[in-house]
Design an enzyme around this catalytic site. Structure first.
Site, PDB file in Angstrom:
ATOM      1  CG  HIS A  87      -1.846  -0.657   1.309  1.00 21.64           C
ATOM      2  ND1 HIS A  87      -1.572  -2.232   1.188  1.00 21.64           N
ATOM      3  CD2 HIS A  87      -2.991  -0.887   1.072  1.00 21.64           C
ATOM      4  CE1 HIS A  87      -3.025  -3.055   1.013  1.00 21.64           C
ATOM      5  NE2 HIS A  87      -3.941  -2.002   1.498  1.00 21.64           N
ATOM      6  CG  HIS A 109     -10.453  -5.141  -2.374  1.00 24.53           C
ATOM      7  ND1 HIS A 109     -10.702  -3.555  -2.813  1.00 24.53           N
ATOM      8  CD2 HIS A 109     -10.181  -5.273  -1.413  1.00 24.53           C
ATOM      9  CE1 HIS A 109     -10.889  -3.288  -1.277  1.00 24.53           C
ATOM     10  NE2 HIS A 109     -10.383  -4.140  -0.491  1.00 24.53           N
ATOM     11  CD  GLU A 163     -11.695  -5.898   2.955  1.00 26.26           C
ATOM     12  OE1 GLU A 163     -12.075  -5.637   4.204  1.00 26.26           O
ATOM     13  OE2 GLU A 163     -10.802  -4.925   2.321  1.00 26.26           O
ATOM     14  CD  GLU A 191     -14.252  -1.650   2.613  1.00 24.00           C
ATOM     15  OE1 GLU A 191     -13.810  -2.745   1.928  1.00 24.00           O
ATOM     16  OE2 GLU A 191     -13.679  -0.610   3.040  1.00 24.00           O
ATOM     17  CB  CYS A 197     -14.243   1.935   2.317  1.00 22.39           C
ATOM     18  SG  CYS A 197     -13.441   2.516   3.036  1.00 22.39           S
ATOM     19  CB  CYS A 241     -10.556   1.760   5.051  1.00 27.69           C
ATOM     20  SG  CYS A 241     -11.154   0.810   4.972  1.00 27.69           S
TER      21      CYS A 241
END
Lengths: 634, 634
Positions: free
Chosen positions: B135, B265, B317, B333, B335, B401
């Site tokens: 990341h 994802h 995810e 999620e 996000c 996040c």
């Protein structure tokens, strides 16, 4: 406690069409193909010590664990399945294959009796250092069950004697005496195997060792798995992460007598409860019996799929919370339903109560049998109650526990049909068997003839060597209303008590019972707390749970159907799979093709449709396609 | 491509009740409490280099990974959220907190510009060695977005300059020139941040670097993640397992222009598509635009929850297969819905088409907003569409996040309401804003007054500095039928094209538009391929999706209800949460208490019942309880 004892599988001959087909398939296809897989995947090679072991076939998981630690168990279980098969038909080739495996195990066995090919081959210094994760006693249990079955079928003692030496080694190493480890296995299994050894040998010490493992389990202050972890750490041995948050996973979170909720890994739980019920019988232990009954009630009232599948979650291969029974993501491991059959059988011999036999039968014809394909060479590890069509049966598995569990079940299914007491015979299952039984010292030949589970018309012949008074108990299944019977053509009044109708009389050669179990189609509804099934209905007929499969209902996913509550459901003799009963009903089908967007305000269009259902255990034998057990009611 | 460009968030004042409440909560509660959590959990301390870093707060996962590698991103995102908040109300305390963080980052920055506190503090030699998992560029992207927002709000350049040095370092290290790494980040994010930097600075090099990352992604032969893995192995560095089976997880399984299915994802996918759409606009790239449109179609037709939640599976995810939209286990999620808003906004400015604004609005009012509690200090990471009552909102998360994603969204929501073109203004959202816009060089003050989303009665004032001819485009939401409008009290004929009705005229000070968007309750049905929702209905009113929550429907789980298709649904002004609209309807309720066994042949008893529904985004603010969006139709 009940006076009834099961009849050994070797003493029961399967003659009915249903089980003969399954048995022939297991004999001809499953057992040989499983040996082939054990060879191809390197299992059998892993026994060839002291050769340096080959590289890991399945790399260690990130947590340090590899499934190869329990390869011995799969081999043991294959021997067990093959031995049961031999009881039906001797087979020199299979016997030679078993003997070759026994050669290897015998050579591998350490002088002190220890026999685990993973540890002996790879890390001999670490034996008995990680009971929590590494399955040593679990392996020993399956090897022992295999040895007992092989001896019972063939009379050959060599493999049994190897295992008796190993058991002796285990006895010396585990217990409460100074210098012994106060441990037990993370995966229960040795306990029930030791009780089988006790039944065979009548040696109390085996029963006592089983009782030790059960009694020691879950004792706190300190917890054994913590003790051994600390010892590993002191030695600086490679860290192995415990993948589960709590010891509930292995039912070692508290002493077994204090356990009142069914938790954790489903197969571990069922194997443990089986041994607990066994011990309750053998030791006349009311505390263990009460614990078993509490746990039975818990699983039956809150945690079992209608197919007798167990364990909704893949996460822990086990139980979650009450009424959590998702259909599409059901884990419902084949092994768990097989193990439920073991437990139910033990409970049935604690108290001859049809409620146990009902569950045994449901698990047998549904959650367990679904694990084996029609061709006998493909398997389900998971047995969901709904499918979008993606799951397929596998020809092998990283962890092939289920493959041999279902083959050993089918090959030994005769052992579940009938029990004897000093003054009686109890029929639990129907489907065509014959046996020579001992009833209070008198040989009684029995033959049960039927086309069960397709028909409830059952004919039973009772042929005592000499005329003798005893009771014949006939199980009247919980799903059956209005059962009738005749003896030698004359109606007898059936008054079932706890699921069994008794016919007490003086029996003589040629006596015949005819039993009629009406077998209408039934609608089944789930408790509304099972929120997944609200507004849905399942169909059963006799012991079989039905499902809609796309192969019979082409044109879209079977989730498109609704079944109005008032629809008549017809019984249809089908030629599929050599003749089965299918069900058909008029209902509605949502038009999948006409609905284009993902969401819209107009409801889907529906049209009348015919629904065709098939026994659940037969799904996924005709290619991929959707399947649903719980059908929305219109 | 559209001529419309979004208006910067700093230039839009939120005045309507709905958003003012959310904004006030975020300002007063969320931003300060998030700073407190960043302190408590050691995030801010992790910036204090070159002190030896403290022990890991979150131990490495078994695969070698720890969430602490992306702590920088969470701090960057908090600064971004705080900066948006400051645009509404300056706050010396918050600004001092940001400055203190900038102090730390500035001190931590390496002489060559590199700035990642995980690597600088713990393993400086390993920087840029594991783009797949660790990341680094993702962190850089969020730090950069934070720096841009802080500069836009306060005019302070220091943090931005630190980040510009870091971007320069990144530019030198990544690319196709000899000596450069041909890499890109496993978690997309830097791309869209670089485009923001380009918008701010107008420096083409930032756009080019973003384009490089997008264009390089997924190139095979060799795949960059394989290249770097081999390099790590050569160096004998600690093994880090790739937890995902395929590179679809990070949308790097093939070059982005060839991608036609939404995979992997969900947040990574949405961030990437956002950047792709940005680049399609900026570079007038028809290939990227076409790819975006194909991917948009795929997600809209097969993969989006009715709440605009995305990604059904916790496993990755993210996405699984078409129409796989389980309700209780929905990952969805927060996000991902926030990122869908970003993507939808970019698509809307590629083509001014209301279909994009419709999804933007659905995500905003449902799948995204549900992530933040009423009190502003609790969050959902996952946003299921059904609950048995066990999930609760968290006050922090191992991977927080979502917490800052929802706060930065609310604090910048003004930026989504309106766009301008050289000859026009487009209103996308309603709910009470004012702004001074530039329309072809003329300042036009606009004020939109409404009680949206509770009411569709909207008043708009258009006040150009001088009389001027231009078009005002009013979005007529996809859910709205029969919209009407007046200009200065006189009806105008609305003929929406692609979801926008244009009013072209010469506008002068004091002109008023009144727009009426009828907002009846609607029933929504899912495509029958979404098998989980067959026979079920969802309720919406305006942009809000409703749900049944136990708090409004006490007496059992809300899964007990059925809603007949013909039931009238009443709109009810409620005092809950300072005044919301609830829905009520007559239906049936299954009697949960009366049904004792797990299964039985008699259907559950049902009784008439009143169902009360609440906007989905508000659920789980009154303690634990069951919830359901898709209600079975009787």
């Amino acid at each position: 406690m009940s006076q009834y004892h099961p009849v050994r599988f070797v003493d029961v001959r399967l003659e009915g069409e249903f089980w003969k087909e399954r048995l022939d398939t297991v004999l001809a296809r499953t057992i040989p193909s499983q040996h082939k897989k054990l060879t191809e995947y390197g299992y059998l090679n892993s026994l060839k010590l002291p050769n340096p072991p080959p590289p890991l076939r399945f790399p260690r998981h990130a947590n340090g664990f590899t499934v190869q630690v329990f390869w011995d168990s799969d081999i043991g279980k294959w021997i067990e399945a093959a031995a049961y098969a031999l009881s039906h038909k001797r087979d020199a080739d299979i016997e030679a294959k078993i003997e070759a495996i026994v050669d290897d195990f015998e050579k591998a066995q350490a002088p002190d009796g220890y026999l685990n090919c993973w540890y002996l081959g790879r890390e001999p210094e670490k034996r008995w250092s990680n009971m929590r994760d590494n399955h040593e006693l679990y392996n020993a249990g399956h090897m022992l069950e295999g040895a007992i079955a092989y001896y019972e079928t063939t009379g050959r003692r060599r493999w049994l004697e190897v295992m008796e030496r190993y058991v002796e080694h285990i006895r010396q190493n585990f217990g409460t005496a100074p210098g012994q480890k106060r441990g037990y296995c993370g995966h229960q299994e040795i306990e029930l195997a030791l009780i089988k050894l006790y039944h065979l040998t009548k040696e109390k010490k085996h029963l006592e060792l089983a009782a030790y493992f059960i009694n020691e389990r879950g004792n706190p202050n300190p917890h054994y798995f913590d003790v051994e972890r600390e010892e590993r750490e002191k030695k600086g041995w490679e860290w192995q992460r415990y993948v589960q948050g709590t010891y509930e996973y292995s039912q070692s979170h508290k002493p077994v007598r204090e356990q009142d909720k069914v938790v954790g890994h489903a197969v571990r739980a069922m194997y443990m409860y089986t041994a607990m019920a066994d011990l309750a019988v053998e030791l006349n232990d009311a505390g263990l019996k009460a614990a078993c009954e509490t746990l039975w009630k818990d699983v039956m009232e809150t945690k079992m799929y209608v197919t007798a599948g167990l364990g909704p979650s893949a996460h822990n291969e086990g139980f979650t919370f009450d009424f959590d029974l998702p259909n599409q993501t059901a884990y419902a491991e084949t092994c768990a339903s097989v193990a439920l059959i073991f437990w139910a059988q033990r409970m049935l011999h604690l108290d001859l109560d049809g409620k146990y036999a009902d569950v045994l039968e449901t698990a047998l014809f549904n959650g367990a049998l679904s694990g084996l394909s029609r061709d006998g060479e493909h398997y389900f590890y998971m047995n969901p109650l709904e499918s979008n069509g993606t799951p397929t049966r596998w020809d092998w598995h990283t962890c092939p526990c289920c493959t041999m569990n279902v083959s050993r079940l089918v090959a030994s299914v005769g052992g579940y049909f009938v029990s004897t007491a000093p003054d009686g015979i109890a029929f639990h299952l129907y489907g065509g068997i014959s046996s020579k039984l001992d009833v209070g010292g008198t040989e009684v030949a029995v033959r049960e003839v039927s086309n069960y589970p397709w028909s409830g018309d059952i004919a039973i012949e009772i042929d005592p060597a000499v005329e003798k008074a005893f009771e014949v108990k006939l199980r009247i299944p919980g799903w059956c209303k209005g059962a009738t019977a005749k003896v030698n053509g004359e109606a007898v009044r059936l008054t079932p008590v706890n699921g069994y109708a008794s016919i007490s009389r003086s029996w003589k050669r040629g006596d015949k019972i005819s039993l009629e179990l009406p077998m209408p189609v039934e609608r089944v509804y789930a408790n509304p707390h099972v929120v997944m099934d609200v507004g849905r209905v399942a169909l059963t007929r006799g012991p079989l749970v039905y499902c809609l499969e796309e192969a019979d209902n082409p044109g879209g996913t079977v989730q498109r159907f609704k079944l109005p509550r008032q629809s008549e459901i017809a019984v249809k003799q089908s030629n599929l799979f050599d003749g089965i009963i299918q069900l058909t009903a008029g209902g509605q089908a949502v038009d999948e093709a006409e609905f284009k967007p993902l969401y819209r305000n107009a409801p889907p269009r529906e049209a009348p449709a015919t629904l065709t259902a098939l026994p659940y255990y037969l799904w996924a034998n005709r290619g991929q396609g959707s399947m649903v057990v719980w059908i929305p009611e219109a």
